[in-house]
Design an enzyme around this catalytic site. Structure first.
Site, PDB file in Angstrom:
ATOM      1  N   ASP A 233      -0.690  28.005  12.669  1.00  0.00           N
ATOM      2  CA  ASP A 233      -1.530  28.607  13.708  1.00  0.00           C
ATOM      3  C   ASP A 233      -3.008  28.345  13.401  1.00  0.00           C
ATOM      4  O   ASP A 233      -3.448  28.473  12.251  1.00  0.00           O
ATOM      5  CB  ASP A 233      -1.259  30.119  13.725  1.00  0.00           C
ATOM      6  CG  ASP A 233      -1.865  30.817  14.914  1.00  0.00           C
ATOM      7  OD1 ASP A 233      -1.512  30.447  16.047  1.00  0.00           O
ATOM      8  OD2 ASP A 233      -2.691  31.735  14.718  1.00  0.00           O
TER       9      ASP A 233
ATOM     10  N   ASP B 151      18.089  37.972  24.745  1.00  0.00           N
ATOM     11  CA  ASP B 151      18.174  39.321  24.168  1.00  0.00           C
ATOM     12  C   ASP B 151      19.637  39.619  23.864  1.00  0.00           C
ATOM     13  O   ASP B 151      20.451  39.722  24.783  1.00  0.00           O
ATOM     14  CB  ASP B 151      17.591  40.299  25.198  1.00  0.00           C
ATOM     15  CG  ASP B 151      17.870  41.749  24.858  1.00  0.00           C
ATOM     16  OD1 ASP B 151      18.152  42.038  23.675  1.00  0.00           O
ATOM     17  OD2 ASP B 151      17.787  42.596  25.776  1.00  0.00           O
TER      18      ASP B 151
ATOM     19  N   GLU C 296      -1.770  23.541  14.642  1.00  0.00           N
ATOM     20  CA  GLU C 296      -2.437  23.851  15.907  1.00  0.00           C
ATOM     21  C   GLU C 296      -3.933  23.838  15.644  1.00  0.00           C
ATOM     22  O   GLU C 296      -4.418  24.484  14.711  1.00  0.00           O
ATOM     23  CB  GLU C 296      -2.030  25.241  16.413  1.00  0.00           C
ATOM     24  CG  GLU C 296      -2.521  25.490  17.820  1.00  0.00           C
ATOM     25  CD  GLU C 296      -2.933  26.922  18.106  1.00  0.00           C
ATOM     26  OE1 GLU C 296      -3.060  27.258  19.272  1.00  0.00           O
ATOM     27  OE2 GLU C 296      -3.128  27.707  17.155  1.00  0.00           O
TER      28      GLU C 296
ATOM     29  N   ASP D 191      15.716  38.003  20.706  1.00  0.00           N
ATOM     30  CA  ASP D 191      15.826  38.207  19.260  1.00  0.00           C
ATOM     31  C   ASP D 191      16.513  37.007  18.608  1.00  0.00           C
ATOM     32  O   ASP D 191      16.948  36.072  19.289  1.00  0.00           O
ATOM     33  CB  ASP D 191      16.598  39.510  18.976  1.00  0.00           C
ATOM     34  CG  ASP D 191      17.841  39.627  19.843  1.00  0.00           C
ATOM     35  OD1 ASP D 191      18.638  38.676  19.822  1.00  0.00           O
ATOM     36  OD2 ASP D 191      18.000  40.641  20.566  1.00  0.00           O
TER      37      ASP D 191
HETATM   38  C1  NOJ Z   1      -2.825  30.575  18.598  1.00  0.00           C
HETATM   39  C2  NOJ Z   1      -1.546  31.092  19.163  1.00  0.00           C
HETATM   40  O1  NOJ Z   1      -0.865  30.046  19.785  1.00  0.00           O
HETATM   41  C3  NOJ Z   1      -1.913  32.210  20.102  1.00  0.00           C
HETATM   42  O2  NOJ Z   1      -0.806  32.636  20.841  1.00  0.00           O
HETATM   43  C4  NOJ Z   1      -2.529  33.317  19.322  1.00  0.00           C
HETATM   44  O3  NOJ Z   1      -2.981  34.321  20.199  1.00  0.00           O
HETATM   45  C5  NOJ Z   1      -3.713  32.828  18.487  1.00  0.00           C
HETATM   46  N1  NOJ Z   1      -3.424  31.606  17.817  1.00  0.00           N
HETATM   47  C6  NOJ Z   1      -4.085  33.829  17.450  1.00  0.00           C
HETATM   48  O4  NOJ Z   1      -3.125  33.853  16.432  1.00  0.00           O
END
Ligand code: NOJ
Length: 568
Positions: free
Chosen positions: A227, A24, A296, A32
Site C-alpha cells: 500500500d 459472505d 501501489e 469473509d
Molecule cells: C491506498 C488504498 O488502495 C486505499 O484504499 C487506502 O484508502 C489508502 N491506500 C490508505 O491506506
C-alpha cells in the site's frame, strides 16, 4: 529451442478480491475468507493465476481494513488465521497464487504501538510514529495535507473538547497533522486521522515490519501488494510542499489536495533503499516459488514510475502502472500510453496494466458497456501482467449509493467531488436470487447491490455464450494457451484507422494481431497489404472466420484477435 518459462507473476493474470464484497459465508452481510474459499472453484474455472486479497487484518475499519490493529492476525469479521491457512492451501491446490496487502505506511490509531506512542514523549514507542512540535503559533509543523481529505480538523473546532494547555491553533481543514493534547505534539496522518504514519527512519519499525512479511511468507503467501509504497519516507526537515500553481491534475481531481506539489510528503529518494531491503527479503524466499513485490504508488508520470523497478531491477517486481486510470478512452491516447510504457521500461523489467481497483470507478461505468468488452480485450492481450478487479469480468457497474448508506470515509470527508469509492465496492453478483447470492436473503449487505444483478451475474452469464463473462473466460484461456499473448513481444501497427489501436504480439513463429475499434462506427483496418489470417476471438463472440488482413471490417467497439498465416 526450449525457452525458459516466465515466473508466474509475469505470465499470469492477477485477480483482485475485495474481501468485504466477494462472498459472505456467515450471513452478516460482509464478505469473509471462508466466502473466498467457497468461490475458489469459480476463480479456477475463470482461469486466473493469482488473487490479491485486500486487507483482512484486525481493524476498526475506519478505512475498511487499511487501518490495521494487528499485522499478524485476521479480523473476526473475516474469519481467523486457520481460515487463512486453509485459503492458502485450497488456492494452491488449484494452482492459484495468493497475494496479500501489506500496509507499511500507517497503522490504525487503535494499534497498541500507537497507543503506547501516545503515552508520553519518552515512551520507547514514541519514535515509531511521526511526531512533531507545533509552530510557535500552535499551528501544525507544515502545510501537508491528508490524501483522504483530512480529519475532523476544521479551523477552531479542534480545541473545544480537548485540554486547553496551549493556545487554540488554527488547524487548516484537510491538514495531515492531528494535535495530541495530552503530549502536546502533532502526529502525521497522510490519510485519515485514524491512520497515523509510522516512522520508517526508526530501524525498529523497519525490522518489525519486515518480521510481518516473514510471518506471512512462512504461511505460504506468494507476494504482497504494498500500500502507498512511495509514502513510507518523507522529508527529514518536514518542509512545506510548494503550491501547485498550474493546478495540474494527472489522475483525478482531489480537491484541496491538488493545491500542492507533493514533493516533500511522499516519494522521498530514501524510499528506494527500503524497497531494496524488502525485495532482498522476498528474494530470500524464492527457493520454493518466486514471491512478488507489487507496489501501489501515487505516481502518475512514467519516468518516476519506472524508477521503482530499481536501478538494478532490485526494487519492485511490479510497480502498479496506473496510466490507464486517468486516460481518455480513445485509440490514440491508449496507444500513446502503451508505447510510452514500453519505451520507458528499464531493460529486463516487466510491464503491467491496471484498469480499475477498489479506489476507482468501474470500467463499465467509466467507458460504457460496449467499451468494457474492448477494454477487457486490451487488458488481457497487452504485454505485461494484467490486474483484473472482481466483478469487472461480469461488466459490473458503479452503484449509486443513497446518502444514508455511504460508508467510504473519503466521500464523507470530501463530499461532492465524485471521490467516493463505495460505488465500485458493492457485493459481487453471483446469481439472480435475492442478494445475488452474496449473502443470505433477508440480510442487508454492507453496501447495496446493483439494480441489474438479475441480469449481470455469474450464473446467468456463464450460461450465455455472448456474455461479458464468457468473453473474459475465453480471453483468459486464449492468453494462457498462446505464448505470443502471455510472453510475446509487442509492437504497435499502423492500420489506416485513427479510431483503432492495432498491435502485434509475437513469440517465435506465433504472430497474433489485436485490433480494437474505439469508435461507435464500423472501421476498416489494414493490418498488412495482403495475406490471410484467422479470427481467434472477437469481443462479439460470433466471429471465428478466415480473413484477408488487407481489409478487416470491425464493428463499432469491436475487438478481434487474429492469427496471421504469413509474416508481415
Ligand atoms: C491506498 C488504498 O488502495 C486505499 O484504499 C487506502 O484508502 C489508502 N491506500 C490508505 O491506506
Amino acid at each position: 529451442m526450449v525457452s525458459q518459462a516466465l515466473p508466474w507473476w509475469q505470465s499470469g493474470v492477477i485477480y483482485q478480491v475485495y474481501p468485504r464484497s466477494f462472498k459472505d459465508s456467515d450471513g452478516d452481510g460482509i464478505g469473509d475468507l471462508q466466502g473466498i474459499i467457497d468461490k475458489l472453484d469459480y476463480l479456477s474455472w475463470l482461469g486466473v493465476d493469482a488473487m490479491w486479497i485486500s486487507p483482512f487484518y484486525p481493524s476498526p475499519m475506519a478505512d475498511f481494513g487499511y487501518d490495521i490493529m494487528d499485522y499478524c492476525d485476521v479480523d473476526p469479521l473475516f474469519g481467523d488465521i486457520h481460515t487463512f491457512d486453509t485459503l492458502v492451501e485450497e488456492a494452491h491446490r488449484r494452482t492459484i497464487k495468493v497475494i496479500i496487502d501489506f500496509v507499511p505506511n500507517h497503522t490504525s490509531n487503535q494499534h497498541p504501538w500507537f497507543q503506547q506512542s501516545c503515552q508520553s514523549r519518552s515512551d520507547p514507542r514514541r519514535d515509531w510514529y511521526m511526531w512533531a512540535d507545533a509552530k510557535a503559533d500552535g499551528s501544525p509543523p507544515n502545510n501537508w495535507l491528508s490524501m483522504l481529505g483530512g480529519s475532523s480538523a476544521k479551523p477552531g473546532t479542534l480545541w473545544k473538547t480537548e485540554v486547553e494547555q496551549v493556545p487554540p491553533p488554527l488547524v487548516p481543514a484537510g491538514s495531515s497533522w492531528k494535535w495530541d493534547a495530552a503530549t502536546r505534539q502533532y502526529y502525521l496522518h497522510s490519510f485519515l486521522e485514524q491512520q497515523p504514519d509510522l516512522n520508517w527512519r526508526n530501524p525498529a519499525v523497519q525490522s518489525t515490519m519486515f518480521e510481518v512479511l516473514r510471518f506471512w511468507l512462512d504461511r505460504g503467501v506468494d507476494g504482497f501488494r504494498i500500500d502507498v509504497a512511495n509514502f513510507i519516507l518523507k522529508d527529514r526537515l518536514l518542509r512545506d510542499n510548494p503550491p501547485n500553481l498550474s493546478r495540474t491534475v494527472i489522475h483525478k481531481s482531489r480537491g484541496d489536495y491538488d493545491s500542492q506539489l507533493h514533493i516533500y510528503d511522499r516519494g522521498h529518494p530514501d524510499v528506494h533503499g527500503a524497497l531494496r531491503d524488502l525485495r532482498n527479503l522476498l528474494d530470500g524466499y524464492d527457493g520454493q516459488t518466486p514471491r512478488v513485490a507489487i507496489g501501489e504508488l501515487a505516481v502518475f508520470t512514467l519516468q518516476e514510475w519506472a524508477g521503482y523497478y530499481g536501478a538494478n531491477l532490485d526494487e519492485l517486481h511490479i510497480p502498479f502502472n496506473f496510466s490507464f486510470l486517468g486516460a481518455r478512452w480513445n485509440a490514440k491516447a491508449i496507444r500513446r500510453i502503451v508505447d510510452a510504457t514500453e519505451a520507458i521500461l528499464p531493460v529486463g523489467a516487466w510491464p503491467n496494466y491496471v484498469l480499475s481497483n477498489h479506489d476507482e470507478q468501474r470500467v463499465a461505468s467509466r467507458f460504457g458497456k460496449r467499451s468494457a468488452r474492448t477494454a477487457m480485450m486490451l487488458l488481457l492481450t497487452l504485454r505485461g501482467t494484467p490486474f483484473l478487479y472482481y466483478g469487472d469480468e461480469l461488466g459490473m457497474r458503479n452503484v449509486v449509493i443513497p446518502p444514508e448508506r455511504i460508508q467510504d470515509p473519503q466521500e464523507k470527508n470530501v463530499p461532492g467531488l465524485g471521490l467516493g469509492r463505495d460505488p465500485s465496492r458493492t457485493p459481487m453478483q453471483w446469481e439472480g436470487s435475492p442478494n445475488a447470492g452474496f449473502c443470505p436473503p433477508g440480510v442487508e449487505p454492507w453496501l447495496p447491490l446493483a439494480d441489474d444483478y438479475q441480469q449481470i451475474n455469474v450464473e446467468v452469464e456463464r450460461g450465455d455464450p455472448f456474455s461479458m463473462l464468457t468473453l473474459t473466460h475465453e480471453l483468459l484461456a486464449l492468453r494462457r494457451s498462446r505464448c505470443a499473448l502471455h510472453r510475446g513481444s509487442y509492437a504497435a501497427l499502423e492500420s489506416g484507422s485513427q479510431d483503432c489501436f492495432v498491435y502485434l504480439r509475437k513469440f517465435d513463429d506465433e504472430r497474433l494481431v489485436v485490433a480494437l475499434n474505439f469508435s461507435d462506427e464500423p472501421q476498416m483496418v489494414r493490418i498488412a497489404e495482403h495475406g490471410e489470417g484467422r479470427i481467434l476471438l472477437s469481443t462479439s463472440l460470433n466471429r471465428k472466420e478466415h480473413i484477408n488482413v488487407g481489409a478487416l471490417m470491425l464493428d463499432g467497439h469491436e475487438g478481434c484477435i487474429i492469427e496471421l498465416n504469413s509474416s508481415i
